[in-house]
Design an enzyme around this catalytic site. Sequence first.
Site, PDB file in Angstrom:
ATOM      1  N   SER B 161     -69.371 -36.122   3.688  1.00 51.74           N
ATOM      2  CA  SER B 161     -68.009 -36.643   3.865  1.00 51.74           C
ATOM      3  C   SER B 161     -67.492 -36.357   5.275  1.00 51.74           C
ATOM      4  CB  SER B 161     -67.056 -36.014   2.843  1.00 51.74           C
ATOM      5  OG  SER B 161     -67.475 -36.323   1.534  1.00 51.74           O
ATOM      6  N   HIS B 393     -79.341 -31.160   3.164  1.00 46.87           N
ATOM      7  CA  HIS B 393     -79.217 -30.567   1.826  1.00 46.87           C
ATOM      8  C   HIS B 393     -79.435 -31.584   0.691  1.00 46.87           C
ATOM      9  CE1 HIS B 393     -74.515 -30.972   2.069  1.00 46.87           C
ATOM     10  NE2 HIS B 393     -75.022 -32.066   1.605  1.00 46.87           N
ATOM     11  N   TYR B 422     -67.529 -33.307  33.069  1.00 46.30           N
ATOM     12  CA  TYR B 422     -67.819 -33.344  34.497  1.00 46.30           C
ATOM     13  C   TYR B 422     -69.081 -34.136  34.776  1.00 46.30           C
ATOM     14  CZ  TYR B 422     -64.124 -30.050  34.936  1.00 46.30           C
ATOM     15  OH  TYR B 422     -62.898 -29.464  34.885  1.00 46.30           O
TER      16      TYR B 422
END
Lengths: 620, 620
Positions: B161, B393, B422
């Site tokens: 999510s 997972h 930068y």
Amino acid sequence: MIVEGDNLMSEDMNFKSLFIGDKSENSSIYGNELDRLITNHFGWRKNYIPGDVPAISDKEKEKEDYQQSLQRQHNVLDELDHRLRAGSVPWMSAGRYWGQMLSDTLTPAMLAYSDAMLWNANNVTIECSMANSKMEAEVGEDLSQLLGFKDGWAHLTHDGSIENLEGIWYMRQFKSMPLAFKEVVPDKVKGLSEWELFNMSVEKVLKILKTLTPEQIDAVKAHSSRSGKNIQKLGKFIVSYTKHYSWLKALDISGIGLDQMVQIPVMSDFRMNIDILEDTIKKLAAEKTPILGVVAVVGTTEEGQVDEVDRIVKFRKEMEKQGVYFYLHVDAAYGGYARALFKDENDHFVEYDQLEDMFKKHDVFHYPVRISKHVYNSYKAIRDAESVTIDPHKMGYVPYCAGGIAIKYQSMRNVISYFAPYVFEKKTATAPDMLGSYIIGGSKGGATATGVWAAHRTLPLNITGYGRLIGSSIETAQRFHKFLEGLEFNVKGKTIKAYPLDNPDFNMVDWVLKVEGETSLEKTNALNEKMFDLSSFYDSHVYANRFLTSHTIFKKDTYGDSPVPFIEKMGFSKNDWEKVGAVTLLRAAIMTPFLNNTELFNDYTKGIAKSMKEKLNEIL
Amino acid sequence: MIVEGDNLMSEDMNFKSLFIGDKSENSSIYGNELDRLITNHFGWRKNYIPGDVPAISDKEKEKEDYQQSLQRQHNVLDELDHRLRAGSVPWMSAGRYWGQMLSDTLTPAMLAYSDAMLWNANNVTIECSMANSKMEAEVGEDLSQLLGFKDGWAHLTHDGSIENLEGIWYMRQFKSMPLAFKEVVPDKVKGLSEWELFNMSVEKVLKILKTLTPEQIDAVKAHSSRSGKNIQKLGKFIVSYTKHYSWLKALDISGIGLDQMVQIPVMSDFRMNIDILEDTIKKLAAEKTPILGVVAVVGTTEEGQVDEVDRIVKFRKEMEKQGVYFYLHVDAAYGGYARALFKDENDHFVEYDQLEDMFKKHDVFHYPVRISKHVYNSYKAIRDAESVTIDPHKMGYVPYCAGGIAIKYQSMRNVISYFAPYVFEKKTATAPDMLGSYIIGGSKGGATATGVWAAHRTLPLNITGYGRLIGSSIETAQRFHKFLEGLEFNVKGKTIKAYPLDNPDFNMVDWVLKVEGETSLEKTNALNEKMFDLSSFYDSHVYANRFLTSHTIFKKDTYGDSPVPFIEKMGFSKNDWEKVGAVTLLRAAIMTPFLNNTELFNDYTKGIAKSMKEKLNEIL
């Protein structure tokens, strides 16, 4: 429930037994408990339908590729072991690591985690996590209670940044609900002006929601800021200049946008300037600009300071009388757990004048520690906020990743949820069946909740448990502050003194090392930068390093002139500040639980002073 | 690096050695490796400045409260053990758990996690996680390579999510950049119409950014959707009707809003209807409505289906010629790791007509498994998406919480970052020093990365490692599908048959049990609901339960008429569908690594058939 029936409940916990220890003092206990837990787990696997044939046969085990794969696993774990030993900083040290918010963590949490991981539950829904989901609900109750929310609710998250985002999501949703009422159920807000709609309290929104049908609630939610509309109209988000950068990310991600941010300067004590906050809000109100919400910080990440939450709460009450309302979120990611310090063995928040007695009774301090009335009042007032960020993986002393967020009313969660809110349910002790529907995240390891649960059950969230533990860290901070005040080195004919910031609100101490007579702020900054380099992960021999710390830089663009009194104390002028625009400080989040002992404290501070001196000798 | 030098690299891994096993077959190896790792950790603690006195003295250990606290920890862990054993579902079972995306997880990951947790690093910044941050960077490289991103970058997150939210954040930022160019550096987009600005590709945005000064880049970012402006103008977000609900949350949280969502129906095979997608985009383009982005799913959570990513990519190329561009995100949270199935031992993505030979060479299947050209093409085309959700997972077989997101170009991250960019730096193998600046989250456990790293190092992300492992689960799915096709029960004079959905794209199998001659879809749904109740956590004797599964419901409001051919096959009519509007299916995400063995498969399917029959006897 085994624990709640035992007779240890009101005893003072000796937290030193609950860490592995800086010299692995409790390693054999850790090993034994772990062995017991995983052996039981193995038995559970073995005995599920014992008649089933094992999936892995002995013949399989004899195969060459089977043995080779095991060898490969072994080699990988060897490399892991090697890399961790060579590439880790010894923050478990009792008195040589004075740096980041890192320390030894509680063994009950680690043991529980290591065990629960083997069962690999997913707390996103109770179907995937029966036992662990209940533990997360219990942990949520703990956190709610700790913060003083009587009808509150809390859940674990990944980290403080996600929690802050969830806090801002709540804020945005609630602020937009009255506009949605006006569109969907205009009768409910009849006669209210747009300004009144923008200033409707969370309580009032919840009250109206209670009168609606489920279908109406769904329709209102569909017209809320969830639709994407009106977000720019919801007003200003107010936070202090020294806010954590996760608030920038949260404003950005939530679509509110950085343009809506109003920043409040901090004072010379690095707390938010509440006078300016009040003026700002009054000014915005006079212009009829709504205020989306205000964030107060309890435990700033750079100075450990505590904003005056009580003053903000009091001011809000005054403004409410004038029709002005704002949502209050407390970012107590770092400091939240310290509320346990003010709770007696029955979880009652004690009066200020009873603190001393309670500390004595529970043998909390072994040094004259002062907890200011200001800090006390701020902690007390947390219960008046709408939502609070609180991280178990910081002052909860549990391993990562265990953040948390609490809301004042459980029913608030129905405003962000993705479930039909058929019932704005009463507060219950059980977790929702579908936790994922009420939070930003989705899949969430059951082991995380289990770890926090085991820590909370072992160390109560009051003075007998976490109170004593966090008390020890605060005591060490105050000892360390005193130590720095007297710290002086003579190196190569020069005298170097330490200048700590004023007495800290919490357990963080910042200081500057300065050569006496040095008139260049720039050079002083460079000295401290160099000290940091020699006392941190930048040092290639970090494992042999005898003093480790972190650092921070106060810059003019965020701190304004608030550091001026401090740099003046060091002998610099406001002019120097204007010119250089930054001051570099060494910074210690003091989490070590072990130094509330004079002998040990003196021993270690002698050791680190010696190390600092050697480094100064190298630098100068 | 120990591993990269060994000679096991191109050997086929026997993944069965890398699980604890359904009957704890490898428990002693697990115990030994764990003991070795934690003993080494304890030694590391003990030997940091060996001359330092231990913080916990023997005298302290003898104190009554010390022993009492240990006893309390012991009691809490006892309760934990009790609650986990009583409240866990045996998804490690080789062949009795056919339910959620849960199974045994890889031992290298669990061992590494249990060890790394003791060092408690925080990968938010390299200062708090020297060794582990590097491992996360290596894992990121792995995931980038797996997905075919040559210049890509990936990091771990909490869960799918959060990754989807990060994907939408990227999408929103990139879509808004051209408008910001117009405001800040108008010369760079001179002559472009607003429509052309809304259709600027990610590549083109990056190309312009490369020509800007750091100050200009900061200014452009400040004028991007990060400011809060223009979000509603960025166009429509396109996703299939059967999307995961985390996409609703992501749209909501990101401020884009649910009103911007355009949903595409799925076909009767439950893949997105690409014809309708194309028509929709053409129609929007004709109306001059910009398209914010499109999400394709590789492995839907309810059916395991794979959208035709290649067709979307091809269509996008065509549309680009007409000046229409959209961002493409692939939600491969579930299916992503299966890309390893198409990579040879040298990590090359093989041609479709070479698959068979490669599978044979590496002894992947022991059953006639068919990988369709469609699935192959979709996986191949993932490399053409801008960002991809991929969860270790899930099919990475590591414990929670380890999600992941990959982006096509490392430089993309500078568009969401909170660091002065930068340098739009070249791709390097090292992690950024401040990972937290480039991602939604903040604090992140070093142990998570370490676990995934150990899994990846042990099982290569190609056919020799994860390919074989995931191949086994796909093989079992196809075996199970075949088994269901022939499944028939005779109970109380009734015949009950199983109706599986058509051959699955991945390793998920859904099916319905139906009484022959039953004409009520409603009653059939009730039968399957009841079967789920008796075969899930709802059963109070879940540990003794001999068949466990999960379920899903296809409803008309999300699935449209796509289930009609399936219910017609069961003998129901379109009319029944119109009336009932839902069909309940039993659902198995087949993750078991152990059933690619005919004897074992037959043994277990015989067992679960028996159990189903007993339950039918109870139900009917």
